[in-house]
Design a protein around this motif. Structure first.
Motif, PDB file in Angstrom:
ATOM      1  N   GLN A 101       0.836  -1.174   0.000  1.00  0.00           N
ATOM      2  CA  GLN A 101       0.000   0.000   0.000  1.00  0.00           C
ATOM      3  C   GLN A 101       0.877   1.232   0.000  1.00  0.00           C
ATOM      4  OE1 GLN A 101      -2.557  -0.682   3.322  1.00  0.00           O
ATOM      5  NE2 GLN A 101      -4.172  -1.457   2.036  1.00  0.00           N
TER       6      GLN A 101
ATOM      7  N   ASN B 107       0.317   9.906 -11.550  1.00  0.00           N
ATOM      8  CA  ASN B 107      -0.974  10.505 -11.243  1.00  0.00           C
ATOM      9  C   ASN B 107      -1.509   9.938  -9.944  1.00  0.00           C
ATOM     10  OD1 ASN B 107      -2.916   8.220 -11.741  1.00  0.00           O
ATOM     11  ND2 ASN B 107      -2.006   8.334 -13.779  1.00  0.00           N
TER      12      ASN B 107
ATOM     13  N   GLN C  80      -5.343   9.193  -8.013  1.00  0.00           N
ATOM     14  CA  GLN C  80      -6.778   9.116  -8.267  1.00  0.00           C
ATOM     15  C   GLN C  80      -7.533   8.973  -6.957  1.00  0.00           C
ATOM     16  OE1 GLN C  80      -7.807   6.321 -11.439  1.00  0.00           O
ATOM     17  NE2 GLN C  80      -5.661   6.273 -12.124  1.00  0.00           N
TER      18      GLN C  80
ATOM     19  N   TYR D 276     -11.248   7.503  -5.432  1.00  0.00           N
ATOM     20  CA  TYR D 276     -12.384   6.630  -5.699  1.00  0.00           C
ATOM     21  C   TYR D 276     -13.340   6.663  -4.518  1.00  0.00           C
ATOM     22  CZ  TYR D 276      -9.885   4.474  -9.629  1.00  0.00           C
ATOM     23  OH  TYR D 276      -9.229   4.247 -10.816  1.00  0.00           O
TER      24      TYR D 276
ATOM     25  N   GLN E  70     -16.460   4.315  -2.596  1.00  0.00           N
ATOM     26  CA  GLN E  70     -17.064   2.994  -2.477  1.00  0.00           C
ATOM     27  C   GLN E  70     -18.245   3.069  -1.528  1.00  0.00           C
ATOM     28  OE1 GLN E  70     -14.760  -0.197  -0.637  1.00  0.00           O
ATOM     29  NE2 GLN E  70     -15.715  -1.707  -1.986  1.00  0.00           N
TER      30      GLN E  70
ATOM     31  N   LEU F  55     -15.801   0.024  -6.444  1.00  0.00           N
ATOM     32  CA  LEU F  55     -15.268   1.382  -6.385  1.00  0.00           C
ATOM     33  C   LEU F  55     -15.664   2.160  -7.636  1.00  0.00           C
ATOM     34  CD1 LEU F  55     -13.315  -0.373  -4.479  1.00  0.00           C
ATOM     35  CD2 LEU F  55     -11.734   1.536  -4.789  1.00  0.00           C
TER      36      LEU F  55
ATOM     37  N   PHE G 253     -11.164   6.496  -1.221  1.00  0.00           N
ATOM     38  CA  PHE G 253      -9.817   5.948  -1.338  1.00  0.00           C
ATOM     39  C   PHE G 253      -8.980   6.785  -2.290  1.00  0.00           C
ATOM     40  CE2 PHE G 253     -10.496   1.835   0.683  1.00  0.00           C
ATOM     41  CZ  PHE G 253     -11.871   1.693   0.600  1.00  0.00           C
TER      42      PHE G 253
ATOM     43  N   SER H  49       4.601   3.481 -12.461  1.00  0.00           N
ATOM     44  CA  SER H  49       4.416   2.432 -13.460  1.00  0.00           C
ATOM     45  C   SER H  49       3.346   2.823 -14.461  1.00  0.00           C
ATOM     46  CB  SER H  49       4.038   1.113 -12.786  1.00  0.00           C
ATOM     47  OG  SER H  49       2.680   1.174 -12.338  1.00  0.00           O
ATOM     48  N   GLY H  50       2.378   3.601 -13.997  1.00  0.00           N
ATOM     49  CA  GLY H  50       1.292   4.013 -14.877  1.00  0.00           C
ATOM     50  C   GLY H  50       0.258   2.945 -15.102  1.00  0.00           C
ATOM     51  N   TYR H  51       0.481   1.792 -14.554  1.00  0.00           N
ATOM     52  CA  TYR H  51      -0.437   0.689 -14.800  1.00  0.00           C
ATOM     53  C   TYR H  51      -1.211   0.324 -13.547  1.00  0.00           C
ATOM     54  CZ  TYR H  51       2.490   0.433 -18.924  1.00  0.00           C
ATOM     55  OH  TYR H  51       3.178   0.757 -20.063  1.00  0.00           O
ATOM     56  N   ALA H  52      -0.589  -0.426 -12.666  1.00  0.00           N
ATOM     57  CA  ALA H  52      -1.293  -0.873 -11.464  1.00  0.00           C
ATOM     58  C   ALA H  52      -1.424   0.273 -10.472  1.00  0.00           C
ATOM     59  CB  ALA H  52      -0.537  -2.027 -10.816  1.00  0.00           C
ATOM     60  N   LEU H  53      -2.456   0.218  -9.677  1.00  0.00           N
ATOM     61  CA  LEU H  53      -2.710   1.216  -8.655  1.00  0.00           C
ATOM     62  C   LEU H  53      -2.510   0.635  -7.270  1.00  0.00           C
ATOM     63  CD1 LEU H  53      -5.967   2.937  -9.956  1.00  0.00           C
ATOM     64  CD2 LEU H  53      -3.621   3.784 -10.107  1.00  0.00           C
TER      65      LEU H  53
ATOM     66  N   PHE I 221      -3.764   1.294  -3.479  1.00  0.00           N
ATOM     67  CA  PHE I 221      -4.818   1.974  -2.740  1.00  0.00           C
ATOM     68  C   PHE I 221      -4.473   2.091  -1.266  1.00  0.00           C
ATOM     69  CE2 PHE I 221      -8.418   2.367  -5.618  1.00  0.00           C
ATOM     70  CZ  PHE I 221      -8.027   1.560  -6.685  1.00  0.00           C
TER      71      PHE I 221
ATOM     72  N   LYS J  59      -6.160   2.639   2.719  1.00  0.00           N
ATOM     73  CA  LYS J  59      -7.234   1.921   3.413  1.00  0.00           C
ATOM     74  C   LYS J  59      -8.518   2.725   3.475  1.00  0.00           C
ATOM     75  CE  LYS J  59      -4.651  -1.445   6.064  1.00  0.00           C
ATOM     76  NZ  LYS J  59      -4.464  -2.115   7.370  1.00  0.00           N
TER      77      LYS J  59
ATOM     78  N   PHE K 178      -7.446  -6.088 -14.054  1.00  0.00           N
ATOM     79  CA  PHE K 178      -6.838  -6.159 -12.728  1.00  0.00           C
ATOM     80  C   PHE K 178      -7.721  -6.992 -11.801  1.00  0.00           C
ATOM     81  CE2 PHE K 178      -3.948  -2.594 -13.600  1.00  0.00           C
ATOM     82  CZ  PHE K 178      -4.617  -1.928 -14.604  1.00  0.00           C
TER      83      PHE K 178
ATOM     84  N   TYR L 254      -8.251  -7.538  -7.684  1.00  0.00           N
ATOM     85  CA  TYR L 254      -7.956  -7.027  -6.354  1.00  0.00           C
ATOM     86  C   TYR L 254      -8.683  -7.875  -5.309  1.00  0.00           C
ATOM     87  CZ  TYR L 254      -6.483  -2.569  -8.534  1.00  0.00           C
ATOM     88  OH  TYR L 254      -5.856  -1.602  -9.286  1.00  0.00           O
TER      89      TYR L 254
ATOM     90  N   LEU M 196      -3.777  -5.344  -4.758  1.00  0.00           N
ATOM     91  CA  LEU M 196      -3.670  -5.812  -6.129  1.00  0.00           C
ATOM     92  C   LEU M 196      -3.088  -7.217  -6.139  1.00  0.00           C
ATOM     93  CD1 LEU M 196      -3.766  -5.227  -9.226  1.00  0.00           C
ATOM     94  CD2 LEU M 196      -1.391  -4.472  -8.989  1.00  0.00           C
TER      95      LEU M 196
ATOM     96  N   ALA N 221      -2.597   2.783 -19.591  1.00  0.00           N
ATOM     97  CA  ALA N 221      -1.895   3.380 -18.463  1.00  0.00           C
ATOM     98  C   ALA N 221      -2.348   4.817 -18.236  1.00  0.00           C
ATOM     99  CB  ALA N 221      -0.399   3.342 -18.722  1.00  0.00           C
TER     100      ALA N 221
ATOM    101  N   PHE O 121     -14.391  -0.602 -12.020  1.00  0.00           N
ATOM    102  CA  PHE O 121     -14.501  -1.771 -11.157  1.00  0.00           C
ATOM    103  C   PHE O 121     -15.819  -2.507 -11.355  1.00  0.00           C
ATOM    104  CE2 PHE O 121     -11.044  -1.857  -8.005  1.00  0.00           C
ATOM    105  CZ  PHE O 121     -10.370  -0.715  -8.374  1.00  0.00           C
TER     106      PHE O 121
END
Lengths: 111, 113
Positions: A2, A31, A33, A35, A37, A43, A88, A95-99, A101, A103, B33, B35, B45, B98, B104
């Protein structure tokens, strides 16, 4: 792992008040972001702010980003009961790909 | 578009059983993805795919977990054998590339007894 950490963990306010949530992160990002929920749901994306931006608005939402402090804030103005949810922040760690988050901040808006 | 679709929405199984979770991403999205969300660990993830190819599976907790994406419109997350500590909500998300927002699904709530 995290990266984003939201503060406070929980926030309770009355309708009409403003709600401010903060997020801190550890490494460089492309970046950040935010979200939302709702209980028992997936999300929903609220807003994305890039590392070269300092502030962004979307309706009643205002997001700021301070890359020197590695922090961001989400302000919800004139809150409504329907804003009750968990919020969140998520970062991409360059990486620009995976995020990654945090808690989340649990927001309760009472009528 | 119907958004990201996940099935089942709820799954209750006994320890030791095989569990398969399914996901259909939004058409045209190149990234998918998986999660896992728990109260203790938050949203983690597990693995993500680009053009059906697994890119990073470092978040998969152990060999009991496996994920596949046989085509652009379908992915599975399998747990075999399942354990009570696998109880969580599993989310699938997709995005077109990206630096974009992720979309989701509604999640699958898994309970392993």
């Amino acid at each position: 792992s995290q990266q984003g950490e939201e503060d406070p963990q929980a926030l309770s306010i009355q309708e009409g008040e403003n709600a401010t949530m903060n997020c801190s992160y550890k490494t460089s990002i492309n970046n950040l972001q935010w979200y939302r929920q709702n209980s028992g749901r997936g999300l929903v994306h609220l807003i994305l702010i890039r590392s070269n931006e300092r502030e962004k608005h979307s309706g009643r939402l205002r997001v700021t980003l301070d890359t020197s402090k590695k922090s961001s804030s989400l302000l919800i103005t004139a809150s409504r009961a329907a804003d009750t949810a968990s919020y969140f922040c998520a970062t991409d760690e360059n990486s620009g790909y995976a995020l990654n988050f945090g808690k989340g901040t649990s927001l309760l808006v009472t009528p | 578009d119907a958004g990201v679709i996940q099935s089942p929405r709820h799954e209750v199984t006994e320890m030791g059983q095989e569990v398969t979770l399914r996901c259909k991403p939004i058409s045209g999205h190149d990234y998918l993805f998986w999660y896992r969300q728990t109260m203790m660990r938050g949203l983690e993830l597990l693995i993500y795919f680009n053009n059906n190819v697994p890119i990073d599976d470092s978040g998969m907790p152990e060999d009991r977990f496996s994920a596949k994406m046989p085509n652009a419109s379908f992915s599975t997350l399998k747990i075999q054998p399942s354990e009570p500590r696998d109880s969580a909500v599993y989310f699938c998300a997709s995005n077109p590339g990206a630096g974009n927002e992720q979309f989701f699904g509604p999640g699958t709530r898994l309970t392993v007894l």
